[in-house]
Design an enzyme around this catalytic site. Sequence first.
Site, PDB file in Angstrom:
ATOM      1  CG  PHE A   1      -1.912   1.156   1.199  1.00 35.65           C
ATOM      2  CD1 PHE A   1      -3.135   1.002   0.555  1.00 35.65           C
ATOM      3  CD2 PHE A   1      -1.619   2.370   1.789  1.00 35.65           C
ATOM      4  CE1 PHE A   1      -4.043   2.053   0.508  1.00 35.65           C
ATOM      5  CE2 PHE A   1      -2.519   3.427   1.748  1.00 35.65           C
ATOM      6  CZ  PHE A   1      -3.734   3.250   1.109  1.00 35.65           C
TER       7      PHE A   1
ATOM      8  CG  ASP B   1       5.641   3.473   1.595  1.00 33.10           C
ATOM      9  OD1 ASP B   1       5.676   4.106   2.675  1.00 33.10           O
ATOM     10  OD2 ASP B   1       4.591   3.278   0.970  1.00 33.10           O
TER      11      ASP B   1
ATOM     12  CE  LYS C   1       0.151   5.575   7.714  1.00 33.70           C
ATOM     13  NZ  LYS C   1      -1.228   6.007   7.882  1.00 33.70           N
TER      14      LYS C   1
END
Length: 406
Positions: free
Chosen positions: A142, A227, A256
């Site tokens: 993702f 990532d 995040k």
Amino acid sequence: MEHQQQPQNVSRQNFDDWMVPVYAPAAFIPVRGEGSWLWDQAGKDYVDFAGGIAVNALGHAHPEIRKTLHEQADKVWHLGNGYTNEPVLRLAKQLIDATFADKVFFCNSGAEANEAALKLARLYGHKAGGEKNEIIAFKNAFHGRTLFTVTAGGQPKYSEDFAPLPPAITHLPFNDLAAVASQISSRTCAVIVEPIQGEGGVVPADAEFLQGLRELCDKHQAVLIFDEVQTGVGRTGELYAYQHYGVVPDILTSAKALGGGFPIGAMLTTDRYAVLFQPGTHGTTYGGNPLATAVAGKVFEMINTAEVLSGVSKRHEWFIAGLKRINDRYHVFSQVRGQGLLLGAVMSERYKDQAKQLNTLAAEEGLIALIAGPNVLRFAPSLIIPGADIEEGLNRLERAVARLCV
């Protein structure tokens, strides 16, 4: 149009009435948070093991973060990219000093950071000449919700409805180095990988897999992109997970936890690749604004300490011990995987695909957790969550498990 007064009392029903239905939020609305606790409209308390999906790395309303936010809010919020600002330069230097990077690009989210990384990789491929444009990604990955990043993510359920999709993206099995070795070639411009697949079920990469990717990218002159949107900024017990593995990428994406709850993203890279982006090549209106980067600078300063990072590993052990205690009694999980404070409890065969049901019961018992697919209950709490809060949260989880297992 006649002016209507803004509603003073809002409810969960209003979400269904007014919001585009891309989410299915819980039945309650949290209204206040402090540390690892949340309270809803009715005053009910919850232990927060979700951390806003690995975002609230220092919990809710941390006094030092609030102080930084207020101080910057009294100065300047936003300037636009025709100007630089002091907080963004300080944060860039913090990131460069703490990582492999020479240069940083700031944006607003993990998806934007990955979009920048993938665009930079394609640009590198074009400059190299020939047909060097293939991007290798992995199944169940993702990387975000833009068309480019959702295509790179290896979950067709998120991308197939938006076809035609950007071409020349190949998806291979995660942790399968032989599959990459047989696919990668001079046409490959990049390999993008999560050191731990978060949304894909909290699945850590094997060290040999990441080391092999580094060697294959070197051999074929491809860019290795990590990532680290979910694994970065202390989540695994290292500042970034690549440091855990001893494998250095060419590009790293972070978001995040970087803002501790304030929206910010970053793409880190070396001079070799950074120089390919020139004024006008890429950009963002809000990226690197003084409010976001001031907050992120304080968050980063507080997390990038031996005390906090070693504390993550200690808390990991507390979680593992507590989950084992629950599982010894109820046999609800087949395994618990992950690193640091990114943990996935896999449902056992008897309770297969009931992670969401357990998560709902947990919320009723006053615990906020996450799922990572239908079969994994995920935890990504504050990196500084007190031991007493971990114990209380696990007690609430055990009550939910007992209800599931009746």
